[in-house]
Design an enzyme around this catalytic site. Structure first.
Site, PDB file in Angstrom:
ATOM      1  N   HIS A  37       0.851  -1.196   0.000  1.00 54.39           N
ATOM      2  CA  HIS A  37       0.000   0.000   0.000  1.00 54.39           C
ATOM      3  C   HIS A  37       0.885   1.244   0.000  1.00 54.39           C
ATOM      4  O   HIS A  37       2.016   1.220   0.494  1.00 54.39           O
ATOM      5  CB  HIS A  37      -0.890   0.027   1.240  1.00 54.39           C
ATOM      6  CG  HIS A  37      -2.008  -0.963   1.215  1.00 54.39           C
ATOM      7  ND1 HIS A  37      -3.225  -0.695   1.769  1.00 54.39           N
ATOM      8  CD2 HIS A  37      -2.090  -2.222   0.716  1.00 54.39           C
ATOM      9  CE1 HIS A  37      -4.021  -1.730   1.616  1.00 54.39           C
ATOM     10  NE2 HIS A  37      -3.349  -2.676   0.982  1.00 54.39           N
ATOM     11  N   GLU A  61       0.777   3.974   1.804  1.00 50.66           N
ATOM     12  CA  GLU A  61       1.179   4.445   3.131  1.00 50.66           C
ATOM     13  C   GLU A  61       2.304   3.596   3.718  1.00 50.66           C
ATOM     14  O   GLU A  61       3.241   4.131   4.313  1.00 50.66           O
ATOM     15  CB  GLU A  61      -0.008   4.428   4.104  1.00 50.66           C
ATOM     16  CG  GLU A  61      -1.170   5.286   3.681  1.00 50.66           C
ATOM     17  CD  GLU A  61      -2.255   4.537   2.907  1.00 50.66           C
ATOM     18  OE1 GLU A  61      -3.432   4.854   3.115  1.00 50.66           O
ATOM     19  OE2 GLU A  61      -1.917   3.640   2.102  1.00 50.66           O
ATOM     20  N   CYS A  85      -6.824   2.288   5.016  1.00 47.36           N
ATOM     21  CA  CYS A  85      -7.480   1.054   5.462  1.00 47.36           C
ATOM     22  C   CYS A  85      -7.043   0.750   6.896  1.00 47.36           C
ATOM     23  O   CYS A  85      -6.219   1.473   7.472  1.00 47.36           O
ATOM     24  CB  CYS A  85      -7.094  -0.097   4.535  1.00 47.36           C
ATOM     25  SG  CYS A  85      -5.361  -0.619   4.705  1.00 47.36           S
ATOM     26  N   CYS A 131      -3.128   0.225   7.198  1.00 44.69           N
ATOM     27  CA  CYS A 131      -2.356   1.467   7.089  1.00 44.69           C
ATOM     28  C   CYS A 131      -2.622   2.396   8.265  1.00 44.69           C
ATOM     29  O   CYS A 131      -1.693   3.027   8.780  1.00 44.69           O
ATOM     30  CB  CYS A 131      -2.662   2.152   5.766  1.00 44.69           C
ATOM     31  SG  CYS A 131      -2.078   1.175   4.347  1.00 44.69           S
TER      32      CYS A 131
END
Length: 165
Positions: free
Chosen positions: A53, A55, A83, A86
């Site tokens: 991801h 992040e 999410c 993260c």
């Protein structure tokens, strides 16, 4: 242009890199003392990893840059609400401020479904600013998914034609 808009533009640049790979266009930058110290964009399909991801990548790079896992004094800018994974990483990294482009009503954990970033039971909470360049951030996502639906329909039509339907 505000400082938040300037850095969100940098996150949007990262999101465009994801889109160029055929990934969902999500981008992130981490800023410390008016400098970008970590950048990331969504690479889940490219890297075949649920951990890829924007992040998470930006947090890893920022930690290496300042030689510490604690990212105190930093601000994280992300085009889409984080999410649960993260958001948890943001709390663990002690990032005190998070700026979000647009909400994620299906999976967001900065207020949409849960608010992990500001959960009072945790030892750290983050200040939250949302809606920075919201139209541009949400527009990128809407365009991506519209194009994906068209592409998937064309592929389905070709398969049906080949199968004689």
């Amino acid at each position: 242009m505000t400082e938040d808009e300037r850095y969100m533009k940098e996150a949007i640049k990262q999101a465009r890199k994801a889109k160029a790979l055929g990934e969902v266009p999500i981008g992130c930058v981490i800023v410390y003392q008016d400098r970008v110290i970590g950048r990331g964009y969504n690479r889940r399909n490219t890297d075949k990893s649920t951990l890829a991801h924007a992040e998470i990548t930006a947090i890893k790079k920022a930690g290496k840059r300042i030689q510490d896992w604690r990212l105190e004094g930093c601000t994280l800018y992300v085009t889409l609400e984080p999410c649960q994974m993260c958001a948890g990483a943001i709390v663990q990294a002690r990032i005190p401020r998070v700026v979000i482009g647009c909400r994620n009503p299906k999976a967001g954990c900065a207020g949409s479904i849960l608010n992990i970033l500001q959960e009072p039971s945790f030892n750290h909470q983050a200040e939250l600013t949302e809606g920075v360049l919201e139209e541009e951030c949400s527009g990128m996502l809407k365009e991506f998914f519209r194009e994906l639906r068209i592409r998937n329909k064309k592929e389905k039509d070709v398969k049906e034609k080949e199968a004689g339907f």
